[in-house]
Design an enzyme around this catalytic site. Sequence first.
Site, PDB file in Angstrom:
ATOM      1  N   GLU A 114       0.859  -1.202   0.000  1.00  0.00           N
ATOM      2  CA  GLU A 114       0.000   0.000   0.000  1.00  0.00           C
ATOM      3  C   GLU A 114       0.885   1.238   0.000  1.00  0.00           C
ATOM      4  O   GLU A 114       2.066   1.148   0.301  1.00  0.00           O
ATOM      5  CB  GLU A 114      -0.825   0.067   1.300  1.00  0.00           C
ATOM      6  CG  GLU A 114      -1.593  -1.156   1.625  1.00  0.00           C
ATOM      7  CD  GLU A 114      -1.928  -1.243   3.121  1.00  0.00           C
ATOM      8  OE1 GLU A 114      -1.971  -0.203   3.803  1.00  0.00           O
ATOM      9  OE2 GLU A 114      -2.140  -2.368   3.585  1.00  0.00           O
ATOM     10  N   LYS A 116       2.284   4.500   1.775  1.00  0.00           N
ATOM     11  CA  LYS A 116       2.453   4.986   3.145  1.00  0.00           C
ATOM     12  C   LYS A 116       2.062   6.464   3.126  1.00  0.00           C
ATOM     13  O   LYS A 116       2.761   7.297   2.548  1.00  0.00           O
ATOM     14  CB  LYS A 116       3.902   4.812   3.604  1.00  0.00           C
ATOM     15  CG  LYS A 116       4.106   5.196   5.044  1.00  0.00           C
ATOM     16  CD  LYS A 116       5.443   4.667   5.541  1.00  0.00           C
ATOM     17  CE  LYS A 116       5.633   4.929   7.013  1.00  0.00           C
ATOM     18  NZ  LYS A 116       5.818   6.343   7.311  1.00  0.00           N
ATOM     19  N   ASP A 118       1.461  10.171   4.331  1.00  0.00           N
ATOM     20  CA  ASP A 118       2.195  11.029   5.257  1.00  0.00           C
ATOM     21  C   ASP A 118       1.219  11.931   6.005  1.00  0.00           C
ATOM     22  O   ASP A 118       0.915  13.042   5.570  1.00  0.00           O
ATOM     23  CB  ASP A 118       3.200  11.868   4.457  1.00  0.00           C
ATOM     24  CG  ASP A 118       4.278  12.452   5.343  1.00  0.00           C
ATOM     25  OD1 ASP A 118       4.329  12.073   6.524  1.00  0.00           O
ATOM     26  OD2 ASP A 118       5.055  13.285   4.854  1.00  0.00           O
ATOM     27  N   TYR A 230      -6.300   1.899   6.939  1.00  0.00           N
ATOM     28  CA  TYR A 230      -5.429   0.830   6.441  1.00  0.00           C
ATOM     29  C   TYR A 230      -5.379  -0.421   7.312  1.00  0.00           C
ATOM     30  O   TYR A 230      -4.652  -1.341   6.994  1.00  0.00           O
ATOM     31  CB  TYR A 230      -4.012   1.352   6.205  1.00  0.00           C
ATOM     32  CG  TYR A 230      -3.415   2.086   7.385  1.00  0.00           C
ATOM     33  CD1 TYR A 230      -3.088   1.427   8.542  1.00  0.00           C
ATOM     34  CD2 TYR A 230      -3.203   3.462   7.326  1.00  0.00           C
ATOM     35  CE1 TYR A 230      -2.562   2.084   9.620  1.00  0.00           C
ATOM     36  CE2 TYR A 230      -2.668   4.137   8.397  1.00  0.00           C
ATOM     37  CZ  TYR A 230      -2.348   3.450   9.545  1.00  0.00           C
ATOM     38  OH  TYR A 230      -1.829   4.113  10.613  1.00  0.00           O
ATOM     39  N   LYS A 317      10.846   3.185   1.993  1.00  0.00           N
ATOM     40  CA  LYS A 317      10.854   4.650   1.874  1.00  0.00           C
ATOM     41  C   LYS A 317      11.208   5.075   0.458  1.00  0.00           C
ATOM     42  O   LYS A 317      12.155   4.540  -0.127  1.00  0.00           O
ATOM     43  CB  LYS A 317      11.881   5.242   2.848  1.00  0.00           C
ATOM     44  CG  LYS A 317      11.547   4.991   4.298  1.00  0.00           C
ATOM     45  CD  LYS A 317      10.397   5.825   4.777  1.00  0.00           C
ATOM     46  CE  LYS A 317      10.906   7.088   5.418  1.00  0.00           C
ATOM     47  NZ  LYS A 317       9.844   7.812   6.113  1.00  0.00           N
ATOM     48  N   CYS A 411      33.190  36.774  13.303  1.00  0.00           N
ATOM     49  CA  CYS A 411      31.786  36.427  13.541  1.00  0.00           C
ATOM     50  C   CYS A 411      30.889  37.370  12.734  1.00  0.00           C
ATOM     51  O   CYS A 411      31.025  38.593  12.844  1.00  0.00           O
ATOM     52  CB  CYS A 411      31.462  36.528  15.028  1.00  0.00           C
ATOM     53  SG  CYS A 411      29.698  36.370  15.343  1.00  0.00           S
ATOM     54  N   CYS A 414      28.794  39.582  15.621  1.00  0.00           N
ATOM     55  CA  CYS A 414      29.399  40.549  16.547  1.00  0.00           C
ATOM     56  C   CYS A 414      30.792  40.992  16.106  1.00  0.00           C
ATOM     57  O   CYS A 414      31.402  41.860  16.727  1.00  0.00           O
ATOM     58  CB  CYS A 414      29.448  39.978  17.964  1.00  0.00           C
ATOM     59  SG  CYS A 414      30.608  38.626  18.145  1.00  0.00           S
ATOM     60  N   CYS A 429      32.321  31.351  17.114  1.00  0.00           N
ATOM     61  CA  CYS A 429      32.513  32.734  17.533  1.00  0.00           C
ATOM     62  C   CYS A 429      33.003  32.676  18.968  1.00  0.00           C
ATOM     63  O   CYS A 429      32.431  31.974  19.803  1.00  0.00           O
ATOM     64  CB  CYS A 429      31.170  33.475  17.453  1.00  0.00           C
ATOM     65  SG  CYS A 429      31.105  34.957  18.466  1.00  0.00           S
ATOM     66  N   CYS A 434      28.068  37.266  22.452  1.00  0.00           N
ATOM     67  CA  CYS A 434      27.617  37.612  21.097  1.00  0.00           C
ATOM     68  C   CYS A 434      26.085  37.563  21.067  1.00  0.00           C
ATOM     69  O   CYS A 434      25.470  36.620  21.586  1.00  0.00           O
ATOM     70  CB  CYS A 434      28.201  36.598  20.106  1.00  0.00           C
ATOM     71  SG  CYS A 434      27.454  36.661  18.472  1.00  0.00           S
TER      72      CYS A 434
HETATM   73  S1  IVH Z   1       0.351   0.036   9.022  1.00  0.00           S
HETATM   74  C1  IVH Z   1       1.928  -1.979  12.595  1.00  0.00           C
HETATM   75  N1  IVH Z   1      -0.209   1.187   6.751  1.00  0.00           N
HETATM   76  O1  IVH Z   1       3.056   5.000   9.152  1.00  0.00           O
HETATM   77  C2  IVH Z   1       1.514  -1.397  11.354  1.00  0.00           C
HETATM   78  N2  IVH Z   1       0.758   2.507   8.452  1.00  0.00           N
HETATM   79  O2  IVH Z   1       5.567   4.065  11.181  1.00  0.00           O
HETATM   80  C3  IVH Z   1       1.658   0.072  11.346  1.00  0.00           C
HETATM   81  N3  IVH Z   1       1.090   4.850   7.864  1.00  0.00           N
HETATM   82  O3  IVH Z   1       2.222   5.336  12.458  1.00  0.00           O
HETATM   83  C4  IVH Z   1       0.683   0.750  10.582  1.00  0.00           C
HETATM   84  N4  IVH Z   1       0.265   4.729   5.829  1.00  0.00           N
HETATM   85  O4  IVH Z   1       0.478   6.115  10.883  1.00  0.00           O
HETATM   86  C5  IVH Z   1       0.293   1.345   7.978  1.00  0.00           C
HETATM   87  N5  IVH Z   1      -0.766   2.088   4.686  1.00  0.00           N
HETATM   88  C6  IVH Z   1      -0.271   2.246   5.905  1.00  0.00           C
HETATM   89  C7  IVH Z   1       0.198   3.493   6.378  1.00  0.00           C
HETATM   90  C8  IVH Z   1       0.714   3.573   7.663  1.00  0.00           C
HETATM   91  C9  IVH Z   1       0.797   5.518   6.743  1.00  0.00           C
HETATM   92  C10 IVH Z   1       1.730   5.432   9.059  1.00  0.00           C
HETATM   93  C11 IVH Z   1       1.099   5.013  10.355  1.00  0.00           C
HETATM   94  C12 IVH Z   1       2.223   4.600  11.281  1.00  0.00           C
HETATM   95  C13 IVH Z   1       3.435   4.912  10.488  1.00  0.00           C
HETATM   96  C14 IVH Z   1       4.412   3.758  10.602  1.00  0.00           C
END
Ligand code: IVH
Length: 674
Positions: A114, A116, A118, A230, A317, A411, A414, A429, A434
């Site tokens: 899925e 992630k 933000d 999720y 990531k 610096c 100052c 400095c 300062c």
């Molecule tokens: S699963 C144990 N699914 O990412 C499973 N988390 O560090 C943890 N997040 O705090 C959650 N999208 O808020 C999951 N599709 C997704 C997500 C998701 C964003 C966030 C969640 C969690 C952080 C994980």
Amino acid sequence: MNKQVEKRIEQLREQIRDHDYKYFVLNEQAISDQEYDKLVKELEKLENENPDLITSDSPTQRVGKDITKQFKPVQHNVPMLSLANTYNEGELYDFDRRVRETLPREEKIQYVVEFKIDGASVSLRYVNGILKTAATRGDGTVGEEVTNNVKTIKSVPLQIKRNSSAPYPPDDFEVRGEIFMRIADFHKLNKDREEKGEKLFANPRNFAAGTLKMQDPQIVASRKLNIFVYNLISSEGELNFHFENLNLLRKLGFNVNPEFKLCESIDEVLKYCNELESKRNSLEYEVDGAVIKVNSLRQQKILGSIAKSPRWAVAFKFKAKQAITKLNKITWQVGRIGTITPVAELEPVFLAGSTISRATLHNYDEILRKDIRENDKVVIEKGGDVIPKVVSVVLSERPKNSKVPRPPDKCPVCGSSVFKPENEVAFYCENTECNAQVRGRIGHFAARGAMDIEGLGEALIDLFVNLGFLKTYADIYDLKDHRDELINIERLGEKSVGNLLAAVEASKKQPFAKVLFALGIRYVGAGAAKKLADHFLSIDKLIQASEEEITDVHEIGPSISKSVRKFFSDKHNIDIIKRLKKQRLVFEAERKVVKENFFTNKTFVITGTLENFSREEAGDRITVLGGKVTSSVSSKTDFLVAGENAGSKLEKAKNLGVKILSEKQFLNELNKAG
Ligand code: IVH
């Protein structure tokens, strides 16, 4: 008559819920705004005339009038964990290998991938189909109740469609998800704030998280929050596969991000992660990666979790977003301990949710290493909410006659001389008085996480330093003696001075750990301050402690202890602490009354790898129960907690006759102690 009204009310609610679902979840608009408003108005009218027919799950009840004074704590029945990160193919394959090694050899493993999202995570609890509580993640075990605010989000069902075709829902279940704000809405709201002269939010996530914690749900309702859910959790009913759960959540009327996929192998997972990454720039919301989850809930259970992350899921990531812009000038900034840091003044450029006009260049060596010059085209990068940085130079576009920048010779604030310690990269400095250092120290002292003095921000500190009201942070507590003079300062006035002085008074209640952090001792961050406060319990004991005694505190290293000693051997600092003591700031840790137990007043050392928690967490558990944790084994040690692969500390403990606890025994004692 009443029956008919009741029927009409129910009918209207059904229709409105259905339109909300279509509009906010499916992104479809079936009727015009006017028609929709007409339905809502009719429902409001009928409910006003028949208040006894109002129910908490009526669409009219999304925006309550109640102001939340304090967000109540909510215990999560199932902890809200966080995810371990992977950054490349290799780490993703490692994750798959660990999963396969833990599960029986013949098991087939499927993964769900899925986006992630933000945003800010929440947990929604439904009882008998009605939304009962919404809670933030908090520390993962205890969150804060934000039900009134979450109810204003139209894609959160207040009531689960009972007539849905799904064989669900059970009477009691929890849904976890991420509250977010669309990038376009974020810009619009931030622009409005800019016009009103209000502080801007750095990114949509901060905006969403900040909004969720506002006291007035009416304002929250105007902020256009949204949710993607999720996870579905319930101890009742038959839940077998995560993929099925996501489809089920959709059927129940929740907003599930559509881009999830069931994958049969880790190769397929990787391919899909890359596909998601290539889509990220065309999305209306921010994502910072993909999440990979083992599909079978039975397998998830076998895999369990370690420390704060599950072993059945991992984040992949995405690479930090980059942009190219012109570096107009290199300036030098002076920090609270005198460090002179180069800053890149950039041609403003939009990147990952905000406009960037400055980026850090870290230090002079880094400038030389990356061969960065003024007027270069540079690649900048931003990951999460970290300060943007200059990654590299587009050499092909370098203008002729550009020059290698020179290090600071005095610096910039100052004008004093600068020096560079032999084993460091930074220039300093030399003048501790300062202006930049004075302002930096006061700013750090007043900041959130330290004394948290609301209203005493950068601009006001600058003003007070320039007018001579503040020379050290101890002067903050004498501001009240200048009340009339402050009121006379143009643009301040009676009300804001009153608020500021009240905030200064209120800060006197900050606990010892925060006060210790606020002092601004080099290398003593919030975490180290907490550890020192928990260990020494009072500033006097810490002042008297030797360097060795400080280093011996669990997780405190030699650079911190050296720096602490240096700070307290300076008479000027001791005088300031005396003044703060007179003002009754808290210089002793609050002794929590814990019942006497196995851990009370005993000294522990933790070594090796623990299965159930990190060493840091294990240490925290011991200190909470009144024990002490040190890093080296000596005759003063009462117990050594030994995890897997314990080495020299275990040997030493055996030689000294120190009692040894296995992780299992340690867990047992923790459970007994409460
Ligand atoms: S699963 C144990 N699914 O990412 C499973 N988390 O560090 C943890 N997040 O705090 C959650 N999208 O808020 C999951 N599709 C997704 C997500 C998701 C964003 C966030 C969640 C969690 C952080 C994980």
